[in-house]
Design an enzyme around this catalytic site. Structure first.
Site, PDB file in Angstrom:
ATOM      1  CB  CYS A 202      -0.889   0.051   1.242  1.00 26.04           C
ATOM      2  SG  CYS A 202      -1.962  -1.359   1.438  1.00 26.04           S
TER       3      CYS A 202
ATOM      4  CG  ASP B 250     -29.781   6.111  18.928  1.00 28.44           C
ATOM      5  OD1 ASP B 250     -30.948   6.486  19.028  1.00 28.44           O
ATOM      6  OD2 ASP B 250     -29.130   6.137  17.875  1.00 28.44           O
TER       7      ASP B 250
ATOM      8  CG  ASP C 153     -28.171   9.251  19.937  1.00 31.12           C
ATOM      9  OD1 ASP C 153     -29.263   9.307  20.519  1.00 31.12           O
ATOM     10  OD2 ASP C 153     -27.969   8.583  18.918  1.00 31.12           O
TER      11      ASP C 153
END
Lengths: 49, 786
Positions: B65, B467, B664
């Protein structure tokens, strides 16, 4: 006793050389990317920069 | 870190219905121009006229990479220098604006298949890690001094004659004084700061022991005394600095990964002036009354009122409701809402500070203050330990003064020996080493942590508040059942569904799968209804059942109502080719992978679970039933959520809040500790203590397990350190501690503590293996109920 007077300065100088080399490598940002350095040696044709 | 990627939101080319159609070429250059401006806003100018830009590339993880990215990016005309940093997952480029645009290297990065984010360069943050460098320097100096002095000390201990010992002490002193002066600074500074504030921390006894050991040894060497503690003072520093450096590395890694992630869309808006020309504007410069254009796939930077166009918006981050909502002229939209189907123009009704987002930030700040300062376990220890040690040294001094009939030298000597052996070397390592290993275990499982206290707080939780939308569910709908679909029509349906970026169309597209060779004509997306196109001269539609029914064979439309009753709280979409029967798809907000298992594991860990959601009661109940949580509350506003968290805390509970939306964020700040998925809104992700980057919710029980085990190890480490002191202190007070014994005892206790901490690796790894948290690339497991 005499050989101590030579050996201790020699030992300390070698130690300081090592410390100096480490400080140089630190200033050269060689510890900024430890994982990258480990992988980069695997690059065969990696261009020198 | 590799899946923590909210993809770069390139504005999609989707002109609003009725607004001027833009040609493809214009559209492309406009997108490129906007991207350029956005990157520029996050670049910093260098002295020689070049610019420096930093990209965060989460998927970069091997030698190949680095090589590919560096080789390819340097080929782009404006680029002068490329440097990839694998540890921080960043690629920084230095480029010359005179030679080309920065979009070229960015495009290359994307063409190579790497998603990127822009690192926030606008904040004044040092390019290099200065603290880390100075800690490493201190560590190197302490290491050098410790090794050399230890060599000299060993020969003194093994029986050097008097003159040699004196010479060696002198040399040791010459090495130790500057070494302590430099390497001891992190401790001296922190001790001074604590003393000035009238507190005691671990660094106070550390500094005292180091300075006194050094001072006494210098005095002894100059007056021809027999014993010196030079080795003790520098080895102490060496061990403690290892702990400090590890602690620093952990914070740096965690912060770098979480905080600097700045999404492209957050920083600017597109301004439309009176002539209809569009320009780019920074969010902070937006004023009420300005006309802004929001493209499909982008979030609203400020609150706004729809000026022209109609579109569907996704309010899941704002209110928690999971269904897209159709908005038209005159309707109000909160900042942070996602625009789904078409570009629209809005008139800003607030500035950035007063927008919904700004208000959430204010509520968060208030909640954080209300939470009060958490006292780290090490500091709590220090508040008991430091006075105790100082008292013991004082008792030793008084007792020896009485016993020896007023021998000052002997009494002070013994008192200092007590301080040296009790120096909290093992205590200084007890917490950081355990935390670093714990944080590493978390990171290997894709969980990022903000700081060490988060791990301590997570270990003490007794309830978990979730949540729903985006946390317990994945936030994207999924087809769970289908009826009346003719296999012959699959290629046509696939072609139609794949033409749209709407989440419902994407769900249908994913459900159908496969490839299509069908060409459609006159494709158009109608906000609030669905998508329509021409296929072999016939109209085809995918969208709202009533709308699709207009073109379908009416005999079959009665089927819909029966089906809709069968799945209350679900979304139903239909598909039809003109004149033929309709097919119905039932969609459900997909439950997050591993949710049910995570819930049962958390319950096994005797935690009380509940759901706080802004969505409708029917939808919340359905999710709660599906994953087995008995307590839930629906239609919660951000303020309701905060009140609920505060009520929990006032009742003496320590709740973990797991959420993702902007709504939230205040509740996350109000919780004892917080955790968010990587897909969370920026504001939530920046304030959360933990971020889990893999799709599975099993990250939550895993993090709790690791935190609890780490906490156990920390307590064991404290226990070991105390046992050591129970043996060493009486010896020191009795005057038996020589420099040799002090050196052995202190090293042994430190090594013991470090070795014990490594157990976190072995125990937690076994558990992690069995859990089998799936890798980022694995397909999501479908857990649905109907």
């Amino acid at each position: 006793m005499n050989h101590l007077l030579i050996l201790i300065p020699v030992a300390l100088t070698l130690g300081l050389l090592g410390l100096g080399a480490f400080i140089w490598s630190l200033k050269d940002d060689q510890y900024e990317d430890m994982e990258g350095a480990a992988e980069r040696i695997l690059q065969e044709d990696y261009p020198a920069d | 870190m590799s899946c923590c990627s909210v993809p770069v939101p390139i504005p999609s080319a989707m002109p609003a219905e009725g607004s001027a159609r833009v040609t493809k070429a214009n559209e492309k250059s406009r997108i490129e121009h906007l991207l350029h401006e956005r990157i520029m806003a996050n670049s910093s100018a260098q002295e020689d006229g070049t610019y420096k830009t930093e990209f965060i590339v989460p998927d970069m993880h091997c030698a190949a990479c680095i090589g590919t990215i560096e080789r390819e990016l340097v080929k782009a005309p404006p680029v002068e220098q490329v440097r990839a940093n694998l540890s921080m997952k960043t690629v920084s480029i230095v480029w010359d604006p005179a030679k080309g645009r920065v979009t070229e290297p960015a495009a290359r990065l994307e063409a190579l298949g790497y998603q990127y984010h822009l690192a926030d360069n606008t904040e004044k943050r040092p390019a290099k890690d200065k603290t880390g460098q100075s800690l490493l320097l201190a560590l190197a100096i302490a290491g050098f001094a410790a090794a050399n002095i230890m060599l000299l000390s060993v020969s003194v201990w093994s029986g050097a004659d008097y003159e040699t010992a004196q010479l060696f002490h002198l040399i040791s002193g010459i090495i130790a004084i500057p070494a302590v002066a430099i390497a001891g600074q992190p401790f001296f500074r922190s001790a001074l700061k604590a003393l000035r504030a009238g507190r005691l921390n671990m660094d106070v006894p550390i500094s005292l022991a180091v300075v006194l050991a050094l001072g006494m040894s210098v005095f002894e060497s100059l007056t021809g005394g027999e014993e010196a503690y030079f080795d003790a003072s520098v080895t102490l520093l060496f061990f403690l600095l290892i702990g400090r450096y590890l602690d620093h590395l952990m914070r740096k890694k965690a912060r770098g990964a979480v905080e600097r992630l700045s999404s492209l869309s957050a920083k600017d808006g597109v301004l439309v002036d009176a002539q209809g020309e569009i320009t780019h504007i920074a969010v902070k410069d937006i004023k009420p009354g300005m006309r802004l254009r929001i493209f499909a796939g982008e979030r609203f930077p400020v609150n706004g009122e729809v000026h022209s166009g109609r579109t569907e918006i996704d309010r899941s981050h704002v209110t928690g409701e999971s269904d897209p909502v159709l908005v038209e002229k005159g309707e109000l939209i909160e900042a942070g809402t996602l625009n789904l189907t078409a570009a629209i123009d809005v008139r800003a009704t607030s500035s950035a500070q007063n927008s919904f987002l700004g208000e959430m930030r204010k509520m968060m700040a208030a909640a954080e203050q209300g939470r009060g300062q958490y006292v780290r376990i090490a500091d709590r220890m220090a508040q008991i330990y430091a006075p105790a040690v100082h008292l013991l040294a004082f008792i030793a001094f008084v007792a020896w003064m009485i016993a020896s009939g007023g021998d000052w030298h002997l009494s002070i000597y013994t008192a200092i020996a007590v301080l040296i052996v009790t120096c909290p070397c093992a205590l200084g390592l007890a917490v950081p080493v355990a935390h670093v290993i714990g944080a590493n275990r978390l990171m290997q499982n894709g969980i990022l942590m903000r700081d060490g206290t988060a791990l301590e707080r997570l270990a003490t939780i007794d309830s978990v508040v979730f949540d729903k939308t985006g946390t317990l569910t994945s936030g994207t709908p999924k087809v769970i059942s289908v009826s009346g679909l003719d296999d012959e029509n699959l290629p046509v349906l696939k072609a139609l569904a794949s033409s749209s970026t709407h989440p419902v169309a994407k769900a249908v597209d994913q459900f159908v799968g496969g490839q299509t060779g069908v060409m459609l004509e006159a494709f158009k997306e109608i906000p609030g209804c669905g998508v329509e196109a021409q296929y072999q001269g016939q109209t085809i539609r995918l969208g709202k059942p009533e709308w699709v029914a207009e073109i379908s064979n009416p005999e079959r439309s009665s089927q819909l109502s029966a089906q809709a009753q069968e799945w209350p709280g679900e979304t139903t979409v239909s598909f039809a080719i003109a004149g033929s029967p309709m097919a119905h798809f039932c969609l459900h907000d997909e439950i997050r992978q591993g949710a049910a298992k995570a819930v049962s594991e958390l319950e096994k860990g005797s935690l009380r679970l509940e759901i706080l959601s802004g969505d409708t009661p029917a939808k919340v109940r359905q999710t709660a039933d599906a994953i087995g949580i008995a307590n839930f509350q629906a239609r919660q506003t951000p303020a309701d959520k905060i009140h609920h968290m505060e009520a929990l805390r006032e009742a003496g509970r320590k709740p973990l809040m797991v959420g993702d939306g902007i709504n939230d964020a205040p509740a996350l700040a109000a919780g004892h500790v917080s955790m968010v998925p990587a897909s969370a809104s920026d504001v939530g992700r920046h304030s959360a203590d933990f971020v889990f980057t893999r799709p599975s919710l099993l990250a939550v029980p895993l993090a709790v397990d690791i935190a609890r085990f780490t906490d156990k190890i920390v307590r064991q480490n404290f226990g070991l350190a105390i046992v050591y002191n129970c043996i060493a202190v009486p010896l020191a007070m009795a005057g038996f501690v020589t420099p040799l014994i002090a050196a052995i005892a202190m090293s042994a206790s430190s090594i013991l503590v470090v070795a014990n901490s490594f157990r976190i690796n072995f125990t937690a790894r076994g558990k992690a293996g069995k859990r089998n948290i799936s890798a980022t690339t694995s397909p999501a497991i479908v857990e649905v109920t109907s």
